[in-house]
Scaffold this motif. Structure first.
Motif, PDB file in Angstrom:
ATOM      1  N   ILE A   7       0.695  -1.315   0.018  1.00  0.00           N
ATOM      2  CA  ILE A   7       0.023   0.022   0.034  1.00  0.00           C
ATOM      3  C   ILE A   7       0.946   1.351   0.030  1.00  0.00           C
ATOM      4  O   ILE A   7       0.594   2.186  -0.711  1.00  0.00           O
ATOM      5  N   LYS A   8       1.949   1.135   0.805  1.00  0.00           N
ATOM      6  CA  LYS A   8       2.991   2.210   0.783  1.00  0.00           C
ATOM      7  C   LYS A   8       3.461   2.649  -0.822  1.00  0.00           C
ATOM      8  O   LYS A   8       3.717   3.744  -1.215  1.00  0.00           O
ATOM      9  N   ASN A   9       3.744   1.495  -1.364  1.00  0.00           N
ATOM     10  CA  ASN A   9       4.592   1.661  -2.822  1.00  0.00           C
ATOM     11  C   ASN A   9       3.032   2.100  -3.595  1.00  0.00           C
ATOM     12  O   ASN A   9       3.511   3.131  -4.449  1.00  0.00           O
ATOM     13  N   CYS A  10       2.008   1.848  -3.621  1.00  0.00           N
ATOM     14  CA  CYS A  10       0.759   2.458  -4.174  1.00  0.00           C
ATOM     15  C   CYS A  10       0.791   3.857  -4.038  1.00  0.00           C
ATOM     16  O   CYS A  10       0.794   4.756  -4.702  1.00  0.00           O
ATOM     17  N   GLU A  11       0.878   4.339  -2.822  1.00  0.00           N
ATOM     18  CA  GLU A  11       0.724   5.847  -2.440  1.00  0.00           C
ATOM     19  C   GLU A  11       1.916   6.563  -2.801  1.00  0.00           C
ATOM     20  O   GLU A  11       1.913   7.522  -3.376  1.00  0.00           O
ATOM     21  N   MET A  12       3.167   5.970  -2.919  1.00  0.00           N
ATOM     22  CA  MET A  12       4.345   6.542  -3.479  1.00  0.00           C
ATOM     23  C   MET A  12       4.270   6.529  -4.698  1.00  0.00           C
ATOM     24  O   MET A  12       4.599   7.708  -5.394  1.00  0.00           O
ATOM     25  N   TYR A  13       3.897   5.654  -5.676  1.00  0.00           N
ATOM     26  CA  TYR A  13       3.509   5.916  -7.189  1.00  0.00           C
ATOM     27  C   TYR A  13       2.506   6.598  -7.625  1.00  0.00           C
ATOM     28  O   TYR A  13       2.768   7.544  -8.445  1.00  0.00           O
ATOM     29  N   THR A  96     -17.505   4.041 -11.404  1.00  0.00           N
ATOM     30  CA  THR A  96     -16.580   4.140 -12.701  1.00  0.00           C
ATOM     31  C   THR A  96     -15.238   3.832 -12.290  1.00  0.00           C
ATOM     32  O   THR A  96     -14.521   3.253 -13.058  1.00  0.00           O
ATOM     33  N   TYR A  97     -14.501   4.686 -11.492  1.00  0.00           N
ATOM     34  CA  TYR A  97     -13.161   4.902 -11.316  1.00  0.00           C
ATOM     35  C   TYR A  97     -12.698   3.740 -10.792  1.00  0.00           C
ATOM     36  O   TYR A  97     -11.540   3.030 -11.262  1.00  0.00           O
ATOM     37  N   PRO A  98     -13.112   3.094  -9.659  1.00  0.00           N
ATOM     38  CA  PRO A  98     -12.700   1.693  -9.157  1.00  0.00           C
ATOM     39  C   PRO A  98     -12.529   0.407 -10.360  1.00  0.00           C
ATOM     40  O   PRO A  98     -11.628  -0.274 -10.620  1.00  0.00           O
ATOM     41  N   ASN A  99     -13.722   0.490 -11.159  1.00  0.00           N
ATOM     42  CA  ASN A  99     -13.637  -0.420 -12.091  1.00  0.00           C
ATOM     43  C   ASN A  99     -12.711  -0.096 -13.355  1.00  0.00           C
ATOM     44  O   ASN A  99     -12.373  -0.988 -13.837  1.00  0.00           O
ATOM     45  N   PHE A 100     -12.421   1.184 -13.347  1.00  0.00           N
ATOM     46  CA  PHE A 100     -11.378   1.559 -14.435  1.00  0.00           C
ATOM     47  C   PHE A 100     -10.228   0.905 -13.906  1.00  0.00           C
ATOM     48  O   PHE A 100      -9.403   0.404 -14.962  1.00  0.00           O
ATOM     49  N   ILE A 101      -9.654   1.315 -12.902  1.00  0.00           N
ATOM     50  CA  ILE A 101      -8.479   0.487 -12.199  1.00  0.00           C
ATOM     51  C   ILE A 101      -8.367  -0.969 -12.446  1.00  0.00           C
ATOM     52  O   ILE A 101      -7.492  -1.452 -12.879  1.00  0.00           O
ATOM     53  N   LEU A 102      -9.540  -1.741 -11.895  1.00  0.00           N
ATOM     54  CA  LEU A 102      -9.588  -2.894 -12.163  1.00  0.00           C
ATOM     55  C   LEU A 102      -9.437  -3.588 -13.639  1.00  0.00           C
ATOM     56  O   LEU A 102      -8.648  -4.424 -13.935  1.00  0.00           O
ATOM     57  N   VAL A 199      -4.736  10.526 -12.555  1.00  0.00           N
ATOM     58  CA  VAL A 199      -4.446  10.783 -11.166  1.00  0.00           C
ATOM     59  C   VAL A 199      -5.715  10.777 -10.453  1.00  0.00           C
ATOM     60  O   VAL A 199      -5.771  10.136  -9.248  1.00  0.00           O
ATOM     61  N   TYR A 200      -6.909  11.242 -11.153  1.00  0.00           N
ATOM     62  CA  TYR A 200      -8.137  11.058 -10.553  1.00  0.00           C
ATOM     63  C   TYR A 200      -8.512   9.878  -9.937  1.00  0.00           C
ATOM     64  O   TYR A 200      -8.622   9.500  -8.905  1.00  0.00           O
ATOM     65  N   ALA A 201      -8.516   8.786 -10.835  1.00  0.00           N
ATOM     66  CA  ALA A 201      -8.989   7.550 -10.734  1.00  0.00           C
ATOM     67  C   ALA A 201      -7.817   6.767  -9.766  1.00  0.00           C
ATOM     68  O   ALA A 201      -8.172   5.952  -8.779  1.00  0.00           O
ATOM     69  N   TYR A 205      -8.744   5.340  -5.783  1.00  0.00           N
ATOM     70  CA  TYR A 205      -8.621   3.769  -5.509  1.00  0.00           C
ATOM     71  C   TYR A 205      -8.059   3.474  -4.400  1.00  0.00           C
ATOM     72  O   TYR A 205      -8.176   2.286  -3.768  1.00  0.00           O
ATOM     73  N   ILE A 206      -6.819   4.114  -3.801  1.00  0.00           N
ATOM     74  CA  ILE A 206      -6.360   3.756  -2.505  1.00  0.00           C
ATOM     75  C   ILE A 206      -7.266   3.582  -1.449  1.00  0.00           C
ATOM     76  O   ILE A 206      -7.228   2.657  -0.662  1.00  0.00           O
ATOM     77  N   PRO A 207      -8.411   4.781  -1.100  1.00  0.00           N
ATOM     78  CA  PRO A 207      -9.125   4.298  -0.007  1.00  0.00           C
ATOM     79  C   PRO A 207      -9.963   2.918  -0.208  1.00  0.00           C
ATOM     80  O   PRO A 207     -10.608   2.337   0.684  1.00  0.00           O
TER      81      PRO A 207
END
Length: 228
Positions: A7-13, A96-102, A199-201, A205-207
């Motif tokens: 999760i820290k890596n996700c936040e860093m990227y 929409t946005y979580p589905n996009f990331i998936l 950026v928005y998506a 997705y982090i939460p």
């Protein structure tokens, strides 16, 4: 690597994507790493469940392998967890946005790369159904040749963009967009749907990811009566 490290890596990227947006080369690189970290985190949820339920899965874990092993051991609680996890995950990815990331995760699994990144201009303050307008700029080795070229192209297309978006804003009694309230961002298209801002998506997705982790751990504890 632990779930917390992933999760820290996700936040860093995510911060790197924000830093370099709208430079397509670096956004592509860090978004690719972000997606890998997302997949690692989702996989790590199943790996924790594997350990806590004692399934002893040694190969690369997946929902299918998890279910197969749970059935072999007749572990009804492990199967109950997986059923719960699949339903909960589907619920989290309805928007929409979580589905996009998936979908990007699935695309990367299949093609080992990301769809082509686009640069678009958008209103700084978003309102529902605002338009985004693609900016065509010359790239050198997939990188912007200069910030000046991008700025020139934005200024060239700005009048048309403002006319269209403000026509929509007036009809909906929303605030007018001024020329200094327009920014350039990177977007992706998946499955021929509307382009989505990276950026928005990624931020949204982090939460979602953190909720899945927290609730999965709670469900595992409930089913195994395991206490940290």
């Amino acid at each position: 690597m632990s779930i917390e490290e992933n999760i820290k890596n996700c936040e860093m990227y995510l911060q790197k994507i924000k830093q370099y947006d709208p430079e397509p080369y670096y956004v592509n690189y860090f978004f690719n790493e972000y997606i890998i970290s997302i997949k690692n985190t989702l996989r790590a949820i199943l790996e924790e469940a594997n350990r806590d339920f004692g399934l002893f899965i040694s190969e690369n874990i997946s929902k299918e392998i998890f279910l197969q092993k749970a059935k072999m051991k007749n572990d009804t609680k492990a199967m109950e967890f997986l059923d719960w996890y699949i339903i909960r995950s589907k619920k989290e990815h309805e928007n929409t946005y979580p589905n996009f990331i998936l979908k990007i995760c699935e695309f990367q699994n299949k093609f080992k790369k990301l769809p082509e990144i686009k640069i678009k201009i958008r209103a700084l303050d978003r309102y529902e159904n605002d338009i985004n307008q693609e900016i065509k700029v010359n790239l050198s080795h997939e990188k912007l040749r200069s910030k000046d070229e991008l700025d020139i192209e934005i200024k060239r297309q700005l009048p048309i963009f403002l006319e269209i978006i403000n026509h929509k804003r007036r009809k909906k009694h929303e605030p007018k967009v001024e020329k200094n309230q327009v920014v350039a961002s990177t977007f992706l298209d998946i499955d021929n749907q509307n382009d989505v801002e990276l950026v928005y998506a990624s931020e949204i997705y982090i939460p979602v990811l953190k909720r899945l982790v927290t609730e999965s751990r709670k469900k595992i504890k409930e089913l195994t009566n395991y206490s940290n």
